[in-house]
Motif scaffolding. Sequence first.
Motif, PDB file in Angstrom:
ATOM      1  N   ALA A  52       0.829  -1.212   0.000  1.00 21.34           N
ATOM      2  CA  ALA A  52       0.000   0.000   0.000  1.00 21.34           C
ATOM      3  C   ALA A  52       0.862   1.260   0.000  1.00 21.34           C
ATOM      4  CB  ALA A  52      -0.953  -0.006   1.190  1.00 21.34           C
ATOM      5  N   ASN A  53       1.893   1.284   0.814  1.00 20.14           N
ATOM      6  CA  ASN A  53       2.759   2.471   0.854  1.00 20.14           C
ATOM      7  C   ASN A  53       3.522   2.648  -0.457  1.00 20.14           C
ATOM      8  OD1 ASN A  53       1.969   3.263   3.417  1.00 20.14           O
ATOM      9  ND2 ASN A  53       3.541   2.041   4.420  1.00 20.14           N
ATOM     10  N   TRP A  55       2.243   2.045  -3.375  1.00 21.71           N
ATOM     11  CA  TRP A  55       1.283   2.717  -4.240  1.00 21.71           C
ATOM     12  C   TRP A  55       1.250   4.212  -3.961  1.00 21.71           C
ATOM     13  CZ3 TRP A  55      -1.512   1.949  -8.509  1.00 21.71           C
ATOM     14  CH2 TRP A  55      -1.555   0.652  -9.009  1.00 21.71           C
ATOM     15  N   VAL A  56       1.257   4.593  -2.696  1.00 24.03           N
ATOM     16  CA  VAL A  56       1.250   6.013  -2.340  1.00 24.03           C
ATOM     17  C   VAL A  56       2.482   6.693  -2.922  1.00 24.03           C
ATOM     18  CG1 VAL A  56       1.372   7.671  -0.433  1.00 24.03           C
ATOM     19  CG2 VAL A  56      -0.141   5.680  -0.263  1.00 24.03           C
ATOM     20  N   ASN A  70      -4.887   6.350   1.886  1.00 24.96           N
ATOM     21  CA  ASN A  70      -4.477   4.984   2.179  1.00 24.96           C
ATOM     22  C   ASN A  70      -5.277   4.527   3.397  1.00 24.96           C
ATOM     23  OD1 ASN A  70      -3.174   2.576   2.513  1.00 24.96           O
ATOM     24  ND2 ASN A  70      -1.167   3.447   2.920  1.00 24.96           N
ATOM     25  N   ARG A  72      -6.225   2.405   6.403  1.00 22.68           N
ATOM     26  CA  ARG A  72      -5.406   1.551   7.276  1.00 22.68           C
ATOM     27  C   ARG A  72      -6.173   0.864   8.391  1.00 22.68           C
ATOM     28  NH1 ARG A  72       0.202   4.915   7.626  1.00 22.68           N
ATOM     29  NH2 ARG A  72       0.078   5.696   5.520  1.00 22.68           N
ATOM     30  N   ILE A  89      -6.740   3.607  -1.537  1.00 25.49           N
ATOM     31  CA  ILE A  89      -5.911   2.402  -1.485  1.00 25.49           C
ATOM     32  C   ILE A  89      -6.336   1.612  -0.258  1.00 25.49           C
ATOM     33  CG2 ILE A  89      -3.564   1.511  -1.331  1.00 25.49           C
ATOM     34  CD1 ILE A  89      -2.682   4.268  -2.541  1.00 25.49           C
TER      35      ILE A  89
END
Length: 172
Positions: A52-53, A55-56, A70, A72, A89
């Motif tokens: 995920a990070n 993607w950021v 994102n 979480r 995300i």
Amino acid sequence: QNHGINWILHRWAHVGACILADDMGLGKTLQTIKAASEVDGSKLVVCPRSVANTWVAELKKWGGAHSVKNIRTRDEAARVGKYFSNWIIISYDLLPYLDTGFRPGTMILDEAHNVAGRKAKRGKKLLHFAALAENKIAITGTPIWSRPRDYWMLFKALFGSSFGSAWDFDMA
């Protein structure tokens, strides 16, 4: 990569979905970001929590995002409709908690081999959001398993009823 971006856009225009399967490091994420940036609507990226990070960072690097959220926690997932983000995300684990009122224009399934099984709670939620999304893409660098029947859920999410029931898929 430009050829790949054009291929994705062509598939979305004619079929609404595609699978981009290639080796790691060849730009699947970049191609997907660039293609998704060409179409309207919010983008939902479903991926393992561990990426995920990434993607950021990639969205910030390639300028594909005006705003990124994102997700979480379960609470954030349940309130996703309150966020005015262009890109959402979320991990596969949190997908079952995603606000059903959220309507993605584009749905991206990263590490799509994670979409396995037929009765999982996340599979049902995946089918819900896939039905709402105008454009869908699955990206993966992992070869298909020895049990192709495990991919029925992925194909159903991407291509809808054209893959028939799970039983019909197994028989074929």
